[in-house]
Design a protein around this motif. Structure first.
Motif, PDB file in Angstrom:
ATOM      1  N   ARG A  21       0.882  -1.304  -0.007  1.00 48.85           N
ATOM      2  CA  ARG A  21      -0.056   0.138   0.126  1.00 48.85           C
ATOM      3  C   ARG A  21       0.677   1.262  -0.064  1.00 48.85           C
ATOM      4  NH1 ARG A  21      -5.024  -0.478   4.185  1.00 48.85           N
ATOM      5  NH2 ARG A  21      -6.393  -2.014   2.856  1.00 48.85           N
ATOM      6  N   ALA A  22       1.967   1.219   0.947  1.00 50.79           N
ATOM      7  CA  ALA A  22       2.864   2.352   0.781  1.00 50.79           C
ATOM      8  C   ALA A  22       3.337   2.631  -0.613  1.00 50.79           C
ATOM      9  CB  ALA A  22       3.923   2.211   1.841  1.00 50.79           C
ATOM     10  N   PHE A  27      -2.085   9.226  -7.502  1.00 48.65           N
ATOM     11  CA  PHE A  27      -2.914   9.172  -8.828  1.00 48.65           C
ATOM     12  C   PHE A  27      -3.691   7.703  -8.645  1.00 48.65           C
ATOM     13  CE2 PHE A  27      -3.905   7.466 -13.062  1.00 48.65           C
ATOM     14  CZ  PHE A  27      -4.786   8.500 -13.365  1.00 48.65           C
ATOM     15  N   VAL A  28      -3.096   6.515  -8.410  1.00 43.38           N
ATOM     16  CA  VAL A  28      -3.808   5.359  -8.467  1.00 43.38           C
ATOM     17  C   VAL A  28      -4.905   5.243  -7.292  1.00 43.38           C
ATOM     18  CG1 VAL A  28      -3.647   2.707  -7.902  1.00 43.38           C
ATOM     19  CG2 VAL A  28      -2.112   4.150  -9.503  1.00 43.38           C
ATOM     20  N   LEU A  29      -4.581   5.910  -6.023  1.00 40.73           N
ATOM     21  CA  LEU A  29      -5.283   5.951  -4.976  1.00 40.73           C
ATOM     22  C   LEU A  29      -6.519   6.846  -5.162  1.00 40.73           C
ATOM     23  CD1 LEU A  29      -5.969   5.107  -1.766  1.00 40.73           C
ATOM     24  CD2 LEU A  29      -4.614   7.217  -1.198  1.00 40.73           C
ATOM     25  N   THR A  51      -7.183   6.485   6.253  1.00 41.17           N
ATOM     26  CA  THR A  51      -5.916   6.943   6.753  1.00 41.17           C
ATOM     27  C   THR A  51      -4.889   6.411   5.518  1.00 41.17           C
ATOM     28  OG1 THR A  51      -5.252   5.220   8.225  1.00 41.17           O
ATOM     29  CG2 THR A  51      -6.901   6.801   8.732  1.00 41.17           C
ATOM     30  N   ARG A  52      -3.960   7.112   5.368  1.00 36.51           N
ATOM     31  CA  ARG A  52      -2.893   7.036   4.614  1.00 36.51           C
ATOM     32  C   ARG A  52      -3.415   6.339   3.224  1.00 36.51           C
ATOM     33  NH1 ARG A  52      -1.405   6.168   9.775  1.00 36.51           N
ATOM     34  NH2 ARG A  52      -1.818   3.925   9.758  1.00 36.51           N
ATOM     35  N   ALA A  53      -3.019   5.251   2.884  1.00 38.87           N
ATOM     36  CA  ALA A  53      -3.297   4.490   1.615  1.00 38.87           C
ATOM     37  C   ALA A  53      -4.491   3.551   1.481  1.00 38.87           C
ATOM     38  CB  ALA A  53      -2.260   3.787   0.990  1.00 38.87           C
ATOM     39  N   VAL A  70     -11.487  -3.112   0.585  1.00 41.45           N
ATOM     40  CA  VAL A  70      -9.988  -3.381   0.200  1.00 41.45           C
ATOM     41  C   VAL A  70      -9.723  -2.848  -0.959  1.00 41.45           C
ATOM     42  CG1 VAL A  70      -9.567  -5.048   1.929  1.00 41.45           C
ATOM     43  CG2 VAL A  70     -10.122  -5.703  -0.146  1.00 41.45           C
ATOM     44  N   HIS A  71      -8.535  -2.974  -1.494  1.00 43.80           N
ATOM     45  CA  HIS A  71      -8.023  -2.594  -2.868  1.00 43.80           C
ATOM     46  C   HIS A  71      -8.096  -4.007  -3.256  1.00 43.80           C
ATOM     47  CE1 HIS A  71      -6.345   1.311  -2.155  1.00 43.80           C
ATOM     48  NE2 HIS A  71      -5.692   0.938  -1.070  1.00 43.80           N
ATOM     49  N   ASP A  72      -8.075  -3.903  -4.788  1.00 40.52           N
ATOM     50  CA  ASP A  72      -8.497  -5.449  -5.394  1.00 40.52           C
ATOM     51  C   ASP A  72      -7.447  -6.407  -5.424  1.00 40.52           C
ATOM     52  OD1 ASP A  72     -10.908  -4.561  -7.437  1.00 40.52           O
ATOM     53  OD2 ASP A  72      -9.365  -2.896  -7.872  1.00 40.52           O
ATOM     54  N   ASP A  73      -6.115  -6.207  -5.174  1.00 41.44           N
ATOM     55  CA  ASP A  73      -5.239  -7.005  -4.630  1.00 41.44           C
ATOM     56  C   ASP A  73      -4.918  -7.485  -3.173  1.00 41.44           C
ATOM     57  OD1 ASP A  73      -3.996  -4.730  -4.061  1.00 41.44           O
ATOM     58  OD2 ASP A  73      -2.106  -5.048  -4.878  1.00 41.44           O
ATOM     59  N   GLU A  74      -5.921  -6.962  -2.389  1.00 41.69           N
ATOM     60  CA  GLU A  74      -5.962  -7.375  -0.934  1.00 41.69           C
ATOM     61  C   GLU A  74      -7.149  -8.261  -0.767  1.00 41.69           C
ATOM     62  OE1 GLU A  74      -3.993  -2.826  -0.161  1.00 41.69           O
ATOM     63  OE2 GLU A  74      -6.146  -3.426   0.545  1.00 41.69           O
TER      64      GLU A  74
END
Length: 197
Positions: free
Chosen positions: A16-17, A22-24, A54-56, A160-164
């Motif tokens: 994630r970091a 842009f992607v986020l 928070t964060r990403a 979650v993001h897709d890869d999570e």
């Protein structure tokens, strides 16, 4: 895939970091669009519990603003002082209604609602580090959400993001509250099969 919670958490958070802003932003815009296609029927004024990313973390205020745009009442968590316990709640109006709370997290200002306010929710969106299609959710490790969700009946969605999102293998324990759905930017709402035992 047999990894410990801490190993998986570290691996996912490291990935994630590396996400570009842009992607986020793109992921958050896609998640906001899914708020107009929720997996349950809701009427204006109904309560949805959500969170401030928070964060990403996936989500962002775009997701919250989309819920408000649908005339839904949005509750956000407030982390109480002291040892981990059930979350308190406050109502989201817009980004200006947020201020820094415990650990620098953005939380709603104004009247604080007790943990039982969550019983009003018709749908609950929760942050996750990872989730799988058996209903397992990996959080940050303090247990606030598991303590909070154990007594509620509303459907719970891990975001979650897709890869999570994995087919299975996200480590979980008996006291971890299973999810009903997982939401990702690209796949939308995925119904899960609750693990048996």
């Amino acid at each position: 895939m047999s990894r410990s919670k801490s190993e998986m958490r570290r691996s996912v958070l490291d990935a994630r970091a590396g996400l570009s802003p842009f992607v986020l932003a793109q992921h958050n815009a896609e998640l906001a669009e899914w708020m107009y296609r929720l997996p349950v029927e809701l009427d204006p004024g109904d309560v949805v519990a959500a969170y401030v990313a928070t964060r990403a973390e996936p989500g962002g205020t775009a997701m919250l603003d989309a819920l408000v745009d649908r005339d839904l009442r949005v509750l956000l968590p407030i982390v109480p002082e002291g040892e981990p316990t059930r979350l308190q709640w406050g109502e989201y109006q817009d980004e200006s209604s947020l201020d820094r709370g415990r650990w620098g997290l953005l939380e709603p200002m104004g009247h604080r609602l007790d943990p039982d306010a969550l019983h009003q929710a018709k749908l609950i969106l929760v942050p996750a580090v990872a989730a799988d299609l058996t209903g397992a959710r990996l959080g940050r490790g303090a247990g606030y959400y598991d303590r909070t969700l154990v007594a509620v009946d509303a459907p719970v969605v891990a975001v979650v993001h897709d890869d999570e999102l994995f087919d299975d293998g996200v480590p979980h324990e008996a006291n971890d509250v299973p999810m009903d759905w997982v939401l990702t930017p690209g796949r939308g709402f995925c119904r899960v099969a609750t693990p048996t035992g």
